[in-house]
Design a protein around this motif. Sequence first.
Motif, PDB file in Angstrom:
ATOM      1  N   ALA A  63       0.978  -0.974  -0.038  1.00  0.00           N
ATOM      2  CA  ALA A  63       0.110  -0.130  -0.057  1.00  0.00           C
ATOM      3  C   ALA A  63       0.943   1.387   0.120  1.00  0.00           C
ATOM      4  O   ALA A  63       0.398   2.124  -0.456  1.00  0.00           O
ATOM      5  N   GLY A  64       1.923   1.349   0.403  1.00  0.00           N
ATOM      6  CA  GLY A  64       2.868   2.421   0.591  1.00  0.00           C
ATOM      7  C   GLY A  64       4.340   2.093   0.948  1.00  0.00           C
ATOM      8  O   GLY A  64       4.842   0.953   0.537  1.00  0.00           O
ATOM      9  N   ARG A  65       5.089   2.893   1.732  1.00  0.00           N
ATOM     10  CA  ARG A  65       6.446   2.584   2.282  1.00  0.00           C
ATOM     11  C   ARG A  65       6.603   2.275   3.730  1.00  0.00           C
ATOM     12  O   ARG A  65       6.025   3.265   4.523  1.00  0.00           O
ATOM     13  N   VAL A  66       7.033   1.246   3.926  1.00  0.00           N
ATOM     14  CA  VAL A  66       6.977   0.913   5.578  1.00  0.00           C
ATOM     15  C   VAL A  66       8.270   1.746   5.941  1.00  0.00           C
ATOM     16  O   VAL A  66       9.338   1.744   5.459  1.00  0.00           O
ATOM     17  N   VAL A  67       7.989   2.459   7.214  1.00  0.00           N
ATOM     18  CA  VAL A  67       9.106   3.380   7.718  1.00  0.00           C
ATOM     19  C   VAL A  67       9.698   2.798   8.785  1.00  0.00           C
ATOM     20  O   VAL A  67      10.745   3.363   9.323  1.00  0.00           O
ATOM     21  N   ALA A  82       3.733   2.568   8.452  1.00  0.00           N
ATOM     22  CA  ALA A  82       4.080   2.935   6.840  1.00  0.00           C
ATOM     23  C   ALA A  82       3.512   4.244   6.572  1.00  0.00           C
ATOM     24  O   ALA A  82       2.665   4.757   7.329  1.00  0.00           O
ATOM     25  N   VAL A  83       4.002   4.607   5.252  1.00  0.00           N
ATOM     26  CA  VAL A  83       3.385   5.972   5.018  1.00  0.00           C
ATOM     27  C   VAL A  83       2.556   5.804   3.663  1.00  0.00           C
ATOM     28  O   VAL A  83       3.188   4.879   2.776  1.00  0.00           O
ATOM     29  N   VAL A  84       1.358   5.638   3.457  1.00  0.00           N
ATOM     30  CA  VAL A  84       0.376   5.374   2.511  1.00  0.00           C
ATOM     31  C   VAL A  84      -0.292   6.724   1.859  1.00  0.00           C
ATOM     32  O   VAL A  84      -0.490   7.698   2.485  1.00  0.00           O
ATOM     33  N   GLY A  85      -0.469   6.556   0.459  1.00  0.00           N
ATOM     34  CA  GLY A  85      -1.075   7.575  -0.133  1.00  0.00           C
ATOM     35  C   GLY A  85      -2.713   7.446   0.076  1.00  0.00           C
ATOM     36  O   GLY A  85      -3.172   6.382  -0.182  1.00  0.00           O
ATOM     37  N   GLY A  86      -3.347   8.703   0.445  1.00  0.00           N
ATOM     38  CA  GLY A  86      -4.706   8.696   0.601  1.00  0.00           C
ATOM     39  C   GLY A  86      -5.256   9.935  -0.092  1.00  0.00           C
ATOM     40  O   GLY A  86      -4.380  10.679  -0.578  1.00  0.00           O
ATOM     41  N   VAL A  94      -0.696   9.378   4.452  1.00  0.00           N
ATOM     42  CA  VAL A  94      -1.379   8.808   5.680  1.00  0.00           C
ATOM     43  C   VAL A  94      -0.338   7.953   6.573  1.00  0.00           C
ATOM     44  O   VAL A  94       0.157   7.204   5.624  1.00  0.00           O
ATOM     45  N   VAL A  95      -0.345   8.216   7.654  1.00  0.00           N
ATOM     46  CA  VAL A  95       0.627   7.440   8.652  1.00  0.00           C
ATOM     47  C   VAL A  95      -0.219   6.279   9.008  1.00  0.00           C
ATOM     48  O   VAL A  95      -1.231   6.610   9.796  1.00  0.00           O
ATOM     49  N   VAL A  96       0.164   5.195   8.698  1.00  0.00           N
ATOM     50  CA  VAL A  96      -0.563   3.953   9.270  1.00  0.00           C
ATOM     51  C   VAL A  96       0.121   3.132  10.228  1.00  0.00           C
ATOM     52  O   VAL A  96       1.365   2.703   9.991  1.00  0.00           O
ATOM     53  N   THR A  97      -0.174   3.049  11.468  1.00  0.00           N
ATOM     54  CA  THR A  97       0.336   2.249  12.488  1.00  0.00           C
ATOM     55  C   THR A  97      -0.299   0.953  12.876  1.00  0.00           C
ATOM     56  O   THR A  97      -1.576   1.003  12.998  1.00  0.00           O
ATOM     57  N   ALA A  98       0.386  -0.288  12.732  1.00  0.00           N
ATOM     58  CA  ALA A  98      -0.356  -1.459  12.670  1.00  0.00           C
ATOM     59  C   ALA A  98       0.289  -2.244  13.993  1.00  0.00           C
ATOM     60  O   ALA A  98       1.474  -2.357  13.908  1.00  0.00           O
ATOM     61  N   ARG A  99      -0.254  -2.540  14.984  1.00  0.00           N
ATOM     62  CA  ARG A  99       0.371  -2.978  16.164  1.00  0.00           C
ATOM     63  C   ARG A  99      -0.216  -4.449  16.027  1.00  0.00           C
ATOM     64  O   ARG A  99      -1.473  -4.741  16.066  1.00  0.00           O
ATOM     65  N   VAL A 100       0.581  -5.735  16.320  1.00  0.00           N
ATOM     66  CA  VAL A 100       0.176  -6.989  16.503  1.00  0.00           C
ATOM     67  C   VAL A 100       0.491  -7.549  17.655  1.00  0.00           C
ATOM     68  O   VAL A 100       1.735  -7.355  18.089  1.00  0.00           O
ATOM     69  N   LEU A 101      -0.439  -8.150  18.256  1.00  0.00           N
ATOM     70  CA  LEU A 101      -0.134  -8.821  19.578  1.00  0.00           C
ATOM     71  C   LEU A 101      -0.689 -10.466  19.474  1.00  0.00           C
ATOM     72  O   LEU A 101      -1.732 -10.580  19.019  1.00  0.00           O
ATOM     73  N   ARG A 122     -12.333  18.584   3.665  1.00  0.00           N
ATOM     74  CA  ARG A 122     -12.255  17.300   4.331  1.00  0.00           C
ATOM     75  C   ARG A 122     -12.347  16.156   3.334  1.00  0.00           C
ATOM     76  O   ARG A 122     -13.319  15.894   2.863  1.00  0.00           O
ATOM     77  N   GLN A 123     -11.130  15.375   3.439  1.00  0.00           N
ATOM     78  CA  GLN A 123     -11.172  14.005   2.651  1.00  0.00           C
ATOM     79  C   GLN A 123     -11.390  12.762   3.483  1.00  0.00           C
ATOM     80  O   GLN A 123     -11.645  11.827   2.816  1.00  0.00           O
ATOM     81  N   ARG A 124     -11.188  12.881   4.778  1.00  0.00           N
ATOM     82  CA  ARG A 124     -11.548  11.773   5.574  1.00  0.00           C
ATOM     83  C   ARG A 124     -10.327  10.678   5.235  1.00  0.00           C
ATOM     84  O   ARG A 124     -10.757   9.473   5.197  1.00  0.00           O
ATOM     85  N   ALA A 125      -9.028  11.266   4.852  1.00  0.00           N
ATOM     86  CA  ALA A 125      -8.291  10.275   4.230  1.00  0.00           C
ATOM     87  C   ALA A 125      -7.562   9.021   5.289  1.00  0.00           C
ATOM     88  O   ALA A 125      -7.542   8.200   4.963  1.00  0.00           O
ATOM     89  N   GLY A 126      -7.646   9.695   6.634  1.00  0.00           N
ATOM     90  CA  GLY A 126      -7.137   8.783   7.687  1.00  0.00           C
ATOM     91  C   GLY A 126      -8.315   7.521   7.725  1.00  0.00           C
ATOM     92  O   GLY A 126      -7.981   6.312   7.650  1.00  0.00           O
ATOM     93  N   GLU A 127      -9.522   8.062   7.698  1.00  0.00           N
ATOM     94  CA  GLU A 127     -10.710   7.092   7.907  1.00  0.00           C
ATOM     95  C   GLU A 127     -10.732   6.112   6.733  1.00  0.00           C
ATOM     96  O   GLU A 127     -10.755   4.771   6.806  1.00  0.00           O
ATOM     97  N   LYS A 128     -10.791   6.731   5.659  1.00  0.00           N
ATOM     98  CA  LYS A 128     -10.857   5.885   4.486  1.00  0.00           C
ATOM     99  C   LYS A 128      -9.608   4.961   4.276  1.00  0.00           C
ATOM    100  O   LYS A 128      -9.930   3.711   3.989  1.00  0.00           O
ATOM    101  N   THR A 129      -8.464   5.250   4.584  1.00  0.00           N
ATOM    102  CA  THR A 129      -7.330   4.390   4.419  1.00  0.00           C
ATOM    103  C   THR A 129      -7.538   3.299   5.447  1.00  0.00           C
ATOM    104  O   THR A 129      -6.878   2.051   5.058  1.00  0.00           O
ATOM    105  N   ALA A 130      -7.821   3.627   6.633  1.00  0.00           N
ATOM    106  CA  ALA A 130      -7.874   2.371   7.596  1.00  0.00           C
ATOM    107  C   ALA A 130      -8.869   1.618   7.421  1.00  0.00           C
ATOM    108  O   ALA A 130      -8.604   0.437   7.267  1.00  0.00           O
ATOM    109  N   LEU A 131     -10.159   1.998   6.763  1.00  0.00           N
ATOM    110  CA  LEU A 131     -10.908   0.862   6.441  1.00  0.00           C
ATOM    111  C   LEU A 131     -10.634   0.121   4.993  1.00  0.00           C
ATOM    112  O   LEU A 131     -10.801  -1.013   5.172  1.00  0.00           O
TER     113      LEU A 131
END
Length: 153
Positions: A63-67, A82-86, A94-101, A122-131
């Motif tokens: 989806a993007g570039r893992v940082v 990761a940084v993903v385009g939204g 969009v900064v996406v953080t995934a924590r796996v437990l 308002r594009q709601r890029a964070g919400e749309k990218t998470a979904l």
Amino acid sequence: MYQSEDQVLADELAALGTVGGGGGRLVRMMAGLMRKNVHEIDLLVPLPFDNVVKHVSGVLGKAGRVVETVPVGSGEDRTVRAVVGGGAGGLNPVVVTARVLKADEDSSEVWLRAAAKEGLIRQRAGEKTALRLAAQLSGATGAYEADSGPDSA
């Protein structure tokens, strides 16, 4: 080196500003004043921890570039960022953080958070990218939202 979401977003927006011929420092400063659109989703994944980490890293990498990938604690907790385009045309970072437990031997939990800066429109890029990324993870792993169940409609 750990950077906060706001720092990563400001740096990404500044880089876009310099490519467009603008001043990176001014864009970075303005990014600090912009509001942030954030959305979080909790997923339960019926797979072992190591497999889930690979799937999450793969989905975010496509989806993007893992940082950043950070092991936390006893090896039963890993964070991938990761940084993903939204937004319109995928131009809003969009900064996406995934924590796996690790939940148990055969299942894991994924806390997915996506954050983006919002301008006047308002594009709601964070919400749309998470979904979008949660749907991709669900398709790849059989994950389901924590508050629903695998059999809920």
